[in-house]
Design an enzyme around this catalytic site. Structure first.
Site, mmCIF file in Angstrom:
data_model
loop_
_atom_site.group_PDB
_atom_site.id
_atom_site.type_symbol
_atom_site.label_atom_id
_atom_site.label_comp_id
_atom_site.label_asym_id
_atom_site.label_seq_id
_atom_site.Cartn_x
_atom_site.Cartn_y
_atom_site.Cartn_z
ATOM 1 C CG ASP A 34 -1.772 -1.233 1.343
ATOM 2 O OD1 ASP A 34 -2.223 -1.731 0.300
ATOM 3 O OD2 ASP A 34 -2.006 -1.710 2.482
ATOM 4 C CD GLU A 210 -9.037 -2.938 -0.996
ATOM 5 O OE1 GLU A 210 -9.277 -2.895 0.213
ATOM 6 O OE2 GLU A 210 -8.376 -3.854 -1.518
#
Ligand code: FUB
Length: 449
Positions: A34, A210
């Site tokens: 991420d 997301e």
């Protein structure tokens, strides 16, 4: 050093490590995921999340994410790991040992660095305590002081903060397959508006959304996010005229991971005149996709503002110094036949990869090697070949001038051989390594001296 000084010395070493890595993945001594990249004070900072292998009963569906590190670089090759900046056991509102420190972000405003991170609170809604906290620092690498409570009015993960040119700040997050957005108050800690689900026209009926990341370019707002049309996440984007939308779906930035990593997660930044996509795959853990590794590749816009698809590379974006260990297994291109890459030690993937040239005329290229250090006259190669073999290092092209002719002795153990260069170089060059004998040779790295 006396014995009592040693633990402190080692602790400091572990906290602040510098490493040189010009290839993908960007970090090879731990799992990272991420990546939110930001440019602060002329340096690039990466705020990733941190995967660790789960112990018995730990984590959530295989994800174990206890804390956050920060990494920085001035040249995309030499990186500093600034160590742990927050942990699930040091933030007052986070459930201890919850291992759910998902994708974070960091922005600079009001003279401070505001770090936004999702984590698990003890109070649950439908069994989950997905909240977003803020920690504040004077420097991009911290130390960060967390606010005592999570942000009111937000329930979800993957916060992203967008600072608009007019001074307004917006926060985005994801929950239950929807991206939400709201304007932030100038204190950066509270919502100024009620959250709204962001409308993305034309997105289709995919299974999951997301990881929002918003930026502006030439007056258009880009909402990028991971999206699952069928099985695993693609990175996609949409364009809008306002930060909170509505947005129009535009297409794919990066297709599904070639090694089937279920998640991906993106940020896009401009640094020294080039745009880069930061993302993750599970290269260091191909059999378990919840131990991921951050990567970077160049990204290009078309004249109309649309984004060209980014193909994940092994080579990455850094320039390798000729005198550093050049990991040629992270090649730029290769012959169609005769090249295979595998781990040096499949029981410890942090040791990296090796490349095997299996037959005569098989080759790999490795671009952007910087020979500006004076006096480089030899090349050292970490190599092995069960039957003995030969290869050449050529410069600038497959049929370019020969830099070194290497004869590899029979050995089933790794050996370093040293060969005089036929030609001395200055400047940045692409290398081509070409097998000149039918027997296989394995290469781990090479280094000029
Ligand atoms: O890293 C955990 C979660 O996986 C992130 O929060 C998502 O974006 C996905 O990458």
């Amino acid at each position: 050093m006396n014995r009592s000084g040693l633990p402190l010395f080692l602790a400091i070493l572990l906290l602040f490590t510098t490493f040189s890595i010009a290839q993908n993945p960007l970090v090879t001594n731990q799992f990272t995921a991420d990546p939110t990249a930001r440019v602060f004070n002329g340096k690039i900072y990466i705020y990733p999340s941190h995967d660790v292998p789960c112990g018995e009963g730990q984590g959530f569906i295989g994800f174990c994410m206890p804390d956050y590190h920060v990494f920085s670089s001035e040249n995309l090759t030499d990186w500093q790991d600034h160590g742990v900046i927050l942990s699930h056991n040091t933030v007052p509102w986070v459930e201890p040992d919850s291992y759910r420190m998902w994708a974070p972000d960091c922005v600079f405003t009001n003279g401070k660095y505001y770090y936004y991170f999702p984590a698990e609170a003890p109070e649950k809604i439908n069994g989950k305590g997905r909240r977003i906290g803020v920690a504040i620092a004077d420097k991009p690498e911290g130390p960060f002081t967390p606010e005592p409570n999570f942000m009111a009015g937000i329930y979800g993960i993957d916060p992203n903060v967008f600072m608009a040119k007019d001074g307004k700040a917006y926060i985005y997050w994801a929950d239950s397959r929807v991206i939400y957005g709201a304007q932030l108050k100038p204190n950066m800690l509270e919502l100024a508006t009620l959250p709204i689900p962001i409308k993305i026209k034309g997105i289709g009926n995919g299974k999951f959304i997301e990881g929002p990341f918003v930026f502006e370019r030439n007056g258009q707002y880009y909402l990028t996010f991971p999206y699952i049309p069928e099985t695993t996440e693609q990175l996609v984007y949409s364009l809008g005229a306002n930060p909170l939308g509505p947005y129009d779906y535009k297409g794919v930035i990066m297709k599904e991971s070639p090694i089937k990593c279920y998640t991906n997660h993106q940020s896009i930044v401009d640094y020294n005149g080039q745009s880069y996509l930061f993302y993750h795959h599970n290269d260091l853990s191909p059999k378990f996709d919840k131990n991921r590794s951050i990567m970077a590749d160049s990204l290009f816009f078309n004249p109309d503002g649309t984004i060209q698809e980014v193909i994940p590379s092994l080579r990455g974006v850094g320039i390798s110094r000729a005198e550093s260990q050049i990991q040629v297994d992270r090649y730029s291109s290769k012959s169609e036949e005769g090249v295979s890459v595998s781990f040096v030690d499949s029981l410890n993937t942090f040791k990296g990869w090796k490349v095997k040239l299996n037959e005569k005329d098989s080759w790999i290229s490795y671009n952007k090697v910087d020979f500006s250090k004076a006096g480089l006259k030899k090349v050292v190669i970490n190599e092995k070949s069960a039957a003995g073999s030969n290869f050449e290092i050529r410069c600038g092209g497959l049929n370019g001038p020969v830099l070194a002719k290497v004869s590899v002795e029979k050995s089933t153990e790794w050996k370093q051989s040293e060969v005089k260069l036929e030609k001395y170089l200055t400047g940045v060059h692409d290398l081509f390594i070409v097998s000149t004998r039918q027997t296989a040779v394995e290469l781990d790295w090479l280094m000029f001296k």
